[in-house]
Design a protein around this motif. Structure first.
Motif, PDB file in Angstrom:
ATOM      1  N   THR A  19      54.542  36.253  22.791  1.00 23.83           N
ATOM      2  CA  THR A  19      55.281  37.410  22.305  1.00 23.83           C
ATOM      3  C   THR A  19      55.431  38.419  23.429  1.00 23.83           C
ATOM      4  O   THR A  19      54.539  38.572  24.264  1.00 23.83           O
ATOM      5  CB  THR A  19      54.574  38.062  21.101  1.00 23.83           C
ATOM      6  N   GLY A  45      56.199  41.641  22.673  1.00 21.10           N
ATOM      7  CA  GLY A  45      55.801  42.940  22.144  1.00 21.10           C
ATOM      8  C   GLY A  45      56.870  43.998  22.387  1.00 21.10           C
ATOM      9  O   GLY A  45      57.987  43.703  22.823  1.00 21.10           O
ATOM     10  N   ARG A  46      56.504  45.234  22.125  1.00 21.73           N
ATOM     11  CA  ARG A  46      57.448  46.333  22.319  1.00 21.73           C
ATOM     12  C   ARG A  46      57.323  46.906  23.720  1.00 21.73           C
ATOM     13  O   ARG A  46      56.250  46.893  24.317  1.00 21.73           O
ATOM     14  CB  ARG A  46      57.176  47.447  21.308  1.00 21.73           C
ATOM     15  N   LEU A  47      58.434  47.411  24.237  1.00 23.13           N
ATOM     16  CA  LEU A  47      58.424  48.118  25.509  1.00 23.13           C
ATOM     17  C   LEU A  47      57.991  49.555  25.259  1.00 23.13           C
ATOM     18  O   LEU A  47      58.667  50.287  24.526  1.00 23.13           O
ATOM     19  CB  LEU A  47      59.803  48.075  26.160  1.00 23.13           C
ATOM     20  N   LEU A  48      56.854  49.937  25.838  1.00 22.07           N
ATOM     21  CA  LEU A  48      56.270  51.253  25.588  1.00 22.07           C
ATOM     22  C   LEU A  48      55.609  51.791  26.845  1.00 22.07           C
ATOM     23  O   LEU A  48      55.081  51.022  27.647  1.00 22.07           O
ATOM     24  CB  LEU A  48      55.192  51.163  24.494  1.00 22.07           C
ATOM     25  N   GLN A  51      51.348  55.289  25.323  1.00 19.62           N
ATOM     26  CA  GLN A  51      51.754  55.261  23.918  1.00 19.62           C
ATOM     27  C   GLN A  51      51.444  53.928  23.234  1.00 19.62           C
ATOM     28  O   GLN A  51      51.770  53.741  22.064  1.00 19.62           O
ATOM     29  CB  GLN A  51      53.246  55.569  23.806  1.00 19.62           C
ATOM     30  N   ILE A  52      50.823  53.019  23.953  1.00 20.91           N
ATOM     31  CA  ILE A  52      50.433  51.745  23.349  1.00 20.91           C
ATOM     32  C   ILE A  52      49.312  52.000  22.349  1.00 20.91           C
ATOM     33  O   ILE A  52      48.348  52.700  22.648  1.00 20.91           O
ATOM     34  CB  ILE A  52      49.941  50.757  24.424  1.00 20.91           C
ATOM     35  N   THR A  68      48.172  48.438  17.150  1.00 25.32           N
ATOM     36  CA  THR A  68      49.111  47.534  16.488  1.00 25.32           C
ATOM     37  C   THR A  68      50.048  46.847  17.473  1.00 25.32           C
ATOM     38  O   THR A  68      50.685  45.842  17.134  1.00 25.32           O
ATOM     39  CB  THR A  68      49.947  48.286  15.435  1.00 25.32           C
ATOM     40  N   ASP A  69      50.160  47.387  18.669  1.00 29.84           N
ATOM     41  CA  ASP A  69      50.923  46.723  19.725  1.00 29.84           C
ATOM     42  C   ASP A  69      50.026  45.816  20.558  1.00 29.84           C
ATOM     43  O   ASP A  69      50.411  44.707  20.937  1.00 29.84           O
ATOM     44  CB  ASP A  69      51.562  47.767  20.661  1.00 29.84           C
ATOM     45  N   TYR A 121      56.857  50.197  31.314  1.00 31.18           N
ATOM     46  CA  TYR A 121      57.004  49.968  29.871  1.00 31.18           C
ATOM     47  C   TYR A 121      56.654  48.553  29.428  1.00 31.18           C
ATOM     48  O   TYR A 121      56.784  48.237  28.254  1.00 31.18           O
ATOM     49  CB  TYR A 121      58.428  50.316  29.397  1.00 31.18           C
ATOM     50  N   ALA A 122      56.231  47.696  30.339  1.00 28.76           N
ATOM     51  CA  ALA A 122      55.896  46.310  29.989  1.00 28.76           C
ATOM     52  C   ALA A 122      54.399  46.063  30.114  1.00 28.76           C
ATOM     53  O   ALA A 122      53.976  44.947  30.405  1.00 28.76           O
ATOM     54  CB  ALA A 122      56.678  45.342  30.871  1.00 28.76           C
TER      55      ALA A 122
END
Length: 222
Positions: A98, A100-103, A107-108, A111-112, A155-156
């Motif tokens: 996965t 995941g989200r770019l954050l 801010q991680i 849940t990420d 962000y990765a």
């Protein structure tokens, strides 16, 4: 890279994770085309059924393994189940992953972090532990895991850190089995689409493949 047209994998058993779509599904189909009995694992029952249908349409054989690899007790039982059913495992292709989200790192949240590490890192460790013995006992064992290789990027952080953990686990495993018949490698699909990436993974799973302990990177110009 074209896949061989013979049944060179006849009599072998292959486990492919993430086999409900994309590179995992295409790899499972490619291995079945060469004669392997493919155990296809994923969380998506509908996607697994579609992969199974494609394998059977070309005359191949598959066993469906609906499994959430983030659940440790499920992953831990895979090796036992394969031994009880087939008595062997020749090929492991760990395509489940996965992004995941770019954050921003700051801010991680949990849940990420946990889902990404659960599938990218922890499931990798558990699969090695569960299936490593069977692969070492195979006449020739091949294991390939998909990895995201490259420098850290803004962000990765989640995918980068969890894939770095996968990479290091697999390369450590490769070093530990260097004097056995088992060949362990990583594959970064780079910019390749699912079909050409799967062709590379299939080729890396063949008896003639001698790479060991390397990261093979797919290129669109090769």
């Amino acid at each position: 890279m074209d896949e061989p047209s013979t049944q060179v994998l006849s009599g072998t058993v292959a486990l492919v994770t993430g086999a409900s779509r994309g590179i995992g599904a295409a790899t499972a189909i490619g291995l079945a085309r060469l004669g392997a009995h493919v155990v296809i694992a994923a969380r998506d029952d509908v996607g697994l059924t579609a992969t199974d249908d494609a394998i059977r349409a070309l005359g191949g054989e598959a066993t469906l393994l609906p499994a959430d690899l983030t659940k440790g007790d499920v992953t831990d039982q895979i090796g036992i189940s394969l031994y009880e059913r087939f008595g062997r495992l020749d090929i492991l292709v760990h395509a489940a992953a996965t992004a995941g989200r770019l954050l921003p790192v700051g801010q991680i949240d949990q849940t990420d972090w946990e889902p990404a590490f659960g599938i990218n890192a922890t499931a990798t460790w558990r699969l090695i532990r569960a299936c490593g013995g069977l692969l070492r006992d195979a006449p020739y064992g091949r294991a390939v895991a998909l990895v995201r290789n490259g420098a850290p990027a803004a962000y990765a952080g989640v995918v980068g850190a969890s894939m770095a953990a996968r990479r290091d686990l697999v390369l450590s495993w490769a070093a530990e089995v260097a004097r056995t018949r088992l060949r362990v490698n990583l594959f970064d699909s780079a910019m390749l689409a699912a079909e050409p990436a799967a062709a590379r993974l299939v080729a890396m799973s063949l008896p003639s493949e001698m790479r060991h302990g390397t990261v093979v990177t797919g290129r669109t110009d090769t």
